[in-house]
Design an enzyme around this catalytic site. Sequence first.
Site, PDB file in Angstrom:
ATOM      1  N   SER A 149       0.839  -1.202   0.000  1.00  0.00           N
ATOM      2  CA  SER A 149       0.000   0.000   0.000  1.00  0.00           C
ATOM      3  C   SER A 149       0.877   1.257   0.000  1.00  0.00           C
ATOM      4  O   SER A 149       1.639   1.451  -0.947  1.00  0.00           O
ATOM      5  CB  SER A 149      -0.965  -0.059   1.198  1.00  0.00           C
ATOM      6  OG  SER A 149      -1.981   0.876   1.052  1.00  0.00           O
ATOM      7  N   ASP A 227     -10.042  -5.414  -3.560  1.00  0.00           N
ATOM      8  CA  ASP A 227      -9.445  -4.444  -2.641  1.00  0.00           C
ATOM      9  C   ASP A 227     -10.301  -3.179  -2.630  1.00  0.00           C
ATOM     10  O   ASP A 227     -10.475  -2.528  -3.670  1.00  0.00           O
ATOM     11  CB  ASP A 227      -8.021  -4.150  -3.143  1.00  0.00           C
ATOM     12  CG  ASP A 227      -7.225  -3.247  -2.230  1.00  0.00           C
ATOM     13  OD1 ASP A 227      -7.814  -2.350  -1.608  1.00  0.00           O
ATOM     14  OD2 ASP A 227      -5.994  -3.436  -2.166  1.00  0.00           O
ATOM     15  N   HIS A 260      -7.325  -6.034   0.693  1.00  0.00           N
ATOM     16  CA  HIS A 260      -6.155  -5.211   1.025  1.00  0.00           C
ATOM     17  C   HIS A 260      -5.410  -5.710   2.264  1.00  0.00           C
ATOM     18  O   HIS A 260      -4.443  -5.090   2.691  1.00  0.00           O
ATOM     19  CB  HIS A 260      -6.642  -3.771   1.267  1.00  0.00           C
ATOM     20  CG  HIS A 260      -5.590  -2.714   1.153  1.00  0.00           C
ATOM     21  ND1 HIS A 260      -4.971  -2.387  -0.035  1.00  0.00           N
ATOM     22  CD2 HIS A 260      -5.029  -1.888   2.081  1.00  0.00           C
ATOM     23  CE1 HIS A 260      -4.097  -1.416   0.158  1.00  0.00           C
ATOM     24  NE2 HIS A 260      -4.107  -1.105   1.438  1.00  0.00           N
TER      25      HIS A 260
END
Lengths: 281, 281
Positions: A149, A227, A260
Site C-alpha cells: 500500500s 481491494d 487489502h
Amino acid sequence: MSITQKEEKKVFGGRQMRFEHVSDVLNCMMQFSVFLPPQADQQSVPAVYWLSGLTCTDENFSSKAGAQRTAAELGLALIIPDTSPRGDDVPDDPDGAYDFGKGAGFYVNATQAPWESHYHMYDYIVSELPKLVEANLPINHQRAISGHSMGGHGALVIGLRNAERYASTSAFSPIVHPTAVPWGRKAFKGYLGDDVSSWEAYDATLLLKKSAGVALPPILIDQGDADNFLAEQLCTHYFTEANEVVGAGAQIRMQPGYDHSYYFIASFIEDHLRFHASNLR
Amino acid sequence: MSITQKEEKKVFGGRQMRFEHVSDVLNCMMQFSVFLPPQADQQSVPAVYWLSGLTCTDENFSSKAGAQRTAAELGLALIIPDTSPRGDDVPDDPDGAYDFGKGAGFYVNATQAPWESHYHMYDYIVSELPKLVEANLPINHQRAISGHSMGGHGALVIGLRNAERYASTSAFSPIVHPTAVPWGRKAFKGYLGDDVSSWEAYDATLLLKKSAGVALPPILIDQGDADNFLAEQLCTHYFTEANEVVGAGAQIRMQPGYDHSYYFIASFIEDHLRFHASNLR
C-alpha cells in the site's frame, strides 16, 4: 551509529529481532525489526527491505505475513522499519488523521514546516537504515525492496530511483500514482508543499514514464481485485499503462477475490521472496 | 441453530470467515472464525479445531499462525473458537485478572456460582460448536483438535476423553497437569470448587495415567525449551512421565530455543496439520 537489541524470538530456525536506535536522519528514537535466517550464523546474507502501509509499525508484517518461512529457506534477511518518525517531539497530524503524520510518512523527505525537521523517511530507508544494519548485523550489501500500500508506493519509488542499490523491487496493493489520488495528494501537499513539480520524484507512475534510457530493476506487483481501495487510491491501471508504453517489463498480477489485508500478503509473499532471491543471485 | 456470517477474506485460495451466533450452552452471543480450504467448494471437508490460550480471541490464531497455507494444501477446515463466554451479562474476574474469567474459560463446565450460568466451554467445544459448523458449512464429521497453552490443555483433555470423536489431538506449549500448577489450580478452584476430585476430569496427565484399557487418540506435543512458562505452569515432564508409564505413544518434542509465542506456533503448525491429516484419512 549503534543499535540496541530489545527482543529476540526464534522462528523457523532463524531469529526475529527488534532494535532501537537514535536516527540522525529522522531526529528521533526509532525501532525496527529484523529477521535473520539460519544461514546468517555462518555468513552475511542479502536483505529484503519491507515497507509497511498506513498505521503500521514494524510489528504488523513481522507477526502476520508469515514471511520468515520462505526467508529462512532462501537465506534472506528481512529488514522491517517503522512507517514514520516517532516520539513526543515529533509533530503529528493536528486532527489525528490516520493518513498523515505518525504512521504515514509516505517515504518522502519533507520540505515544509513543521514536518521537515523529522519526516525524512526516504533518506532513512535508502541511506541510514542500510548503513546501520550492514555495519551491525551479518547482512551484506545485496538488497531488494518490497512493501504494501503506502509501502508499496515507497518500494516502487525507491527501487525505480536506485536501481544500482536494489536488485529488484516488488509491491502488494501499491499506491502507484500518488500525485493523482487523495491519499497521495494530501500527504505530498503537506510534506512537500504546493509546488507539484516537487512531487514527481515520489510518484512511481511518473518515474516510470520518464525512465527512457534509465536502468530499471525487475518489478513484481500483486493487486487484489476485491481491494476496497483499488478504484480510488491504488489505481493500478496507471502503472500498467506506463509499463506498456515504456516497455519496462514489470509483472503486474491482478489476483481475483483478494482484498487489502495481510491475508493477501501472506498468500503471495513466498512468490515475492523467490522473485527477489532470483534477482539477488 | 443458526450462524450469521460477519466477515470473509480470501487467503491461500480459501476463505477466512467470521461468524456470530447465540450459544445455548454458554448462554450468550459468541463469535468464531473458520477457514474453509478451496476443496470445500466441491465437497465437505474434515476440520481441525484450534483452542487458543489465555487472553486470546478467535483472531490471534487466524492472523498470526499462517495455518491456512497448509490447511489449503491438505483440504482441512480450521475451526477457531473464542476462549470464554463473552458479553456484558457474563461475569468476569472481579480484579480483571488475565488468567480467570473472560478470555480464560479453561475448557471446563463450571459448577460454581456465578460462573456456572455461562462458563461451559467444554460442552461448547465438544458438542455445540461441531453441530453448528457441520449443519451450516461444508464440514463433515471427521474432526481433530489442537491448541496452545490453556488451549493445549483443552485439546489434550478433550482428545483424551473423546477418542471416538477426534481422529487425533495435538498441542503447543500445553498446560499438561493443571491440578498441579498455579494457573490451573486458580481456575479449577473458581470454576469447579474446592472438591479436587472434580478437577481430575480436566487434567490431561491424570487422564493419561488412568487410561489403561481406554482407546486413546494419536497425540503430538511441541514445547519450546526457552518458554518462560515451562518451569512453573506447563511442566511438560509430568505428561512425558505418564506417557512412558502408560505406553501411550504420544510424540512429545522439546524444541530448542523456541518460546511461548505465535512465532513458535507458526514454525511448527505445518507439522501438526500434516499429523492430523494423516490420522483423518
